[in-house]
Every structure is written in C-alpha cells, then in structure tokens.
Design a protein around this motif. Structure first.
Motif: not given
Length: 74
Positions: A14-15, A17-18, A21-22, A31
């Motif tokens: 999840e980290r 993937e997030t 996207r960011r 980032t």
C-alpha cells in the motif's frame, strides 16, 4: 521459504502504491526518496531487485497466506 507477515507485506504494498501515485502527481524529491526507501524494503523482504517484481511476489505471498487461513471444505 521464510516470508514476512502478511500485514507487513500489505502495509508495504500500500505504501509503495500510494507513493507511486503521489510521485506521479507532485514529482518531488522527498516523495521519490520515500518511494525508494519503501521499494528497497519490499525488495529485501521479497528477495527481489525490482519494485514491480517485489509487488507481484508480495501480493502472491499475501494471497497464499489468506488461502492457508481459510478452513478446508468438508
């Protein structure tokens, strides 16, 4: 084969993937660095060298752990 706990794998997937996207949205150095760190950790845990491969392996390990916890049909 030793595998990481599914909750740790889920958190890292999840980290990553997030952060992907960011990074696509803001393209900031901070980032990018956070994604590098998360990707490195996931690669080490899954014994892989590329993020896409690590994500695939982690998802497969999560699915297998979930399958093993389900009761067998009678």
């Amino acid at each position: 084969m030793i595998t990481a706990h599914p909750s740790l794998l889920r958190e890292l997937v999840e980290r990553c993937e997030t952060l992907r996207r960011r990074l696509a949205a803001d393209n900031s150095a901070q980032t990018a660095r956070r994604l590098e760190d998360a990707a490195y950790t996931l690669c080490v845990i899954t014994a892989t060298r590329q993020l896409d491969t690590a994500l695939f392996v982690a998802r497969r390990q999560i699915a297998e752990a979930t399958r093993q916890k389900q009761p067998l049909p009678h």
